[in-house]
Design an enzyme around this catalytic site. Structure first.
Site, mmCIF file in Angstrom:
data_model
loop_
_atom_site.group_PDB
_atom_site.id
_atom_site.type_symbol
_atom_site.label_atom_id
_atom_site.label_comp_id
_atom_site.label_asym_id
_atom_site.label_seq_id
_atom_site.Cartn_x
_atom_site.Cartn_y
_atom_site.Cartn_z
ATOM 1 N N ASP A 108 -1.187 13.243 -9.145
ATOM 2 C CA ASP A 108 -1.912 11.978 -9.133
ATOM 3 C C ASP A 108 -2.372 11.718 -10.563
ATOM 4 O O ASP A 108 -3.266 12.414 -11.074
ATOM 5 C CB ASP A 108 -3.107 12.071 -8.190
ATOM 6 C CG ASP A 108 -3.859 10.746 -8.067
ATOM 7 O OD1 ASP A 108 -3.681 9.870 -8.929
ATOM 8 O OD2 ASP A 108 -4.629 10.597 -7.104
ATOM 9 N N VAL A 109 -1.769 10.720 -11.217
ATOM 10 C CA VAL A 109 -2.038 10.510 -12.638
ATOM 11 C C VAL A 109 -3.395 9.861 -12.889
ATOM 12 O O VAL A 109 -3.755 9.600 -14.036
ATOM 13 C CB VAL A 109 -0.926 9.669 -13.307
ATOM 14 C CG1 VAL A 109 0.382 10.431 -13.315
ATOM 15 C CG2 VAL A 109 -0.773 8.311 -12.616
ATOM 16 N N THR A 157 12.282 -5.937 -7.818
ATOM 17 C CA THR A 157 12.028 -4.604 -7.255
ATOM 18 C C THR A 157 11.590 -4.794 -5.807
ATOM 19 O O THR A 157 11.225 -5.906 -5.383
ATOM 20 C CB THR A 157 10.913 -3.879 -8.023
ATOM 21 O OG1 THR A 157 9.691 -4.609 -7.836
ATOM 22 C CG2 THR A 157 11.229 -3.779 -9.504
ATOM 23 N N PRO A 158 11.595 -3.732 -5.009
ATOM 24 C CA PRO A 158 11.079 -3.848 -3.641
ATOM 25 C C PRO A 158 9.648 -4.369 -3.597
ATOM 26 O O PRO A 158 9.279 -5.136 -2.703
ATOM 27 C CB PRO A 158 11.173 -2.408 -3.114
ATOM 28 C CG PRO A 158 12.318 -1.818 -3.876
ATOM 29 C CD PRO A 158 12.226 -2.415 -5.246
ATOM 30 N N GLY A 206 11.058 1.919 -8.266
ATOM 31 C CA GLY A 206 10.976 0.733 -9.107
ATOM 32 C C GLY A 206 11.406 0.974 -10.540
ATOM 33 O O GLY A 206 12.405 1.647 -10.815
ATOM 34 N N ASP A 250 4.781 11.857 -9.999
ATOM 35 C CA ASP A 250 4.553 10.869 -8.952
ATOM 36 C C ASP A 250 3.912 11.562 -7.765
ATOM 37 O O ASP A 250 3.764 12.789 -7.756
ATOM 38 C CB ASP A 250 5.857 10.179 -8.537
ATOM 39 C CG ASP A 250 5.640 8.711 -8.172
ATOM 40 O OD1 ASP A 250 4.780 8.454 -7.306
ATOM 41 O OD2 ASP A 250 6.303 7.835 -8.747
ATOM 42 N N TYR A 259 -5.630 -6.773 -12.394
ATOM 43 C CA TYR A 259 -4.327 -6.350 -12.928
ATOM 44 C C TYR A 259 -4.124 -6.903 -14.335
ATOM 45 O O TYR A 259 -3.703 -6.184 -15.243
ATOM 46 C CB TYR A 259 -3.220 -6.837 -11.993
ATOM 47 C CG TYR A 259 -1.836 -6.360 -12.366
ATOM 48 C CD1 TYR A 259 -1.454 -5.052 -12.135
ATOM 49 C CD2 TYR A 259 -0.906 -7.234 -12.941
ATOM 50 C CE1 TYR A 259 -0.178 -4.610 -12.463
ATOM 51 C CE2 TYR A 259 0.357 -6.807 -13.276
ATOM 52 C CZ TYR A 259 0.724 -5.491 -13.024
ATOM 53 O OH TYR A 259 1.977 -5.054 -13.368
ATOM 54 N N ARG A 291 6.371 -9.458 -1.884
ATOM 55 C CA ARG A 291 5.372 -10.513 -2.064
ATOM 56 C C ARG A 291 5.977 -11.910 -1.903
ATOM 57 O O ARG A 291 5.258 -12.902 -1.992
ATOM 58 C CB ARG A 291 4.734 -10.411 -3.451
ATOM 59 C CG ARG A 291 4.026 -9.105 -3.708
ATOM 60 C CD ARG A 291 3.273 -9.135 -5.029
ATOM 61 N NE ARG A 291 2.755 -7.821 -5.336
ATOM 62 C CZ ARG A 291 3.344 -6.972 -6.168
ATOM 63 N NH1 ARG A 291 4.455 -7.317 -6.785
ATOM 64 N NH2 ARG A 291 2.833 -5.780 -6.390
#
Length: 269
Positions: free
Chosen positions: A48-49, A175-176, A13, A33, A140, A181
């Site tokens: 893993d952030v 983006t994918p 993305g 990532d 979100y 969605r």
């Protein structure tokens, strides 16, 4: 002098486009990532952030390899939808951790090298959805609003060290994840028609803005939030209900309302 950039969420993305753009601009780019894809000019570190020890280990490795980090771009995040009354604590915490806590953890680890160098740029990917809310995204929207507030605060606290902080907040970007969605071409067309230029941005459009925001020339942007939504958030929804405005935007007129009984033509005798 070659700059070193660290990009979180760099596997796909917007993050992938940002990493590719910074590499094309001559930066040494390290990507964080959960996957390690092939991307020319980018070295990936599996991390893993949302976990403090994983972030600390990855940042330490990048600093050891490159002598410091000049640019941090925070693209990692997740979206989970649903109305608040049906949102579980698990989903709420997952969204806030991925989108907000990850920013805290990454910035905290990178700041010492930037303070020592007396320079640096931090760019966080926000979202226009904390300004113009969409249904069913309370966690979100809250997380992205908090990111923008945190970036403003950091600009105040660390500006004296020559470090700039900017939030880049996209609207709908093709983006994918976005397309997954949508119900199909009709939904895609509705998104296009929702802004004045009748087009959706691409990850590369966002990456171009990030590249400038992270550049030394953009130091006066510090503390600001760039909204990149093709003008969608400045369009009044009411204007879309007026045929004059719809015609100016190239949209078809709305169907006329049914006539009231007093307005109907009497039948011929």
């Amino acid at each position: 002098m070659t700059r070193t950039a660290l990009v979180t969420g760099a596997a796909g993305g917007i993050g992938r486009a940002v990493a590719a753009r910074l590499a094309a601009d001559g930066c040494q780019v390290a990507g964080l990532d959960l996957t390690d894809p092939e991307l020319p000019g980018v070295t990936f570190h599996h991390a893993d952030v949302t976990e403090a020890h994983a972030v600390a280990r990855a940042v330490r490795k990048v600093v050891e390899n490159h002598g410091g980090i000049d640019v941090l771009v925070l693209c990692a995040g997740v979206t989970r939808g649903g109305p608040l009354h049906s949102t579980s604590e698990e989903d709420w915490n997952a969204v806030l951790t991925a989108n907000l806590t990850s920013v805290f953890l990454c910035v905290r680890e990178v700041l010492p090298s930037m303070i020592e160098a007396e320079s640096g740029a931090v760019v966080a990917i926000g979202s226009v959805l904390h300004r113009t809310a969409a249904p069913g995204l309370p966690a979100y929207a809250a997380a992205k609003g908090a990111v923008a507030a945190l970036i403003r605060q950091l600009a105040v606290d660390y500006g004296r060290h020559g470090i700039s902080f900017v939030t880049v907040s996209p609207g709908w970007v093709r983006t994918p994840a976005t397309e997954s969605r949508l119900a199909g071409a009709a939904d895609l067309n509705r998104l296009r028609e929702s802004n004045p230029v009748r087009a959706l941005g691409s990850p590369e459009h966002i990456a171009g803005a990030v590249a400038y925001a992270a550049s030394p020339e953009a130091f006066m942007l510090t503390g600001s939030e760039w909204v990149l939504d093709a003008g969608a958030s400045v369009v009044s929804p009411a204007s879309l209900l007026r045929d004059g405005h719809r015609q100016q935007m190239g949209l078809p007129p709305l169907s006329p309302p049914p006539a009231l009984p007093s307005q109907r033509t009497p039948p011929e005798s």
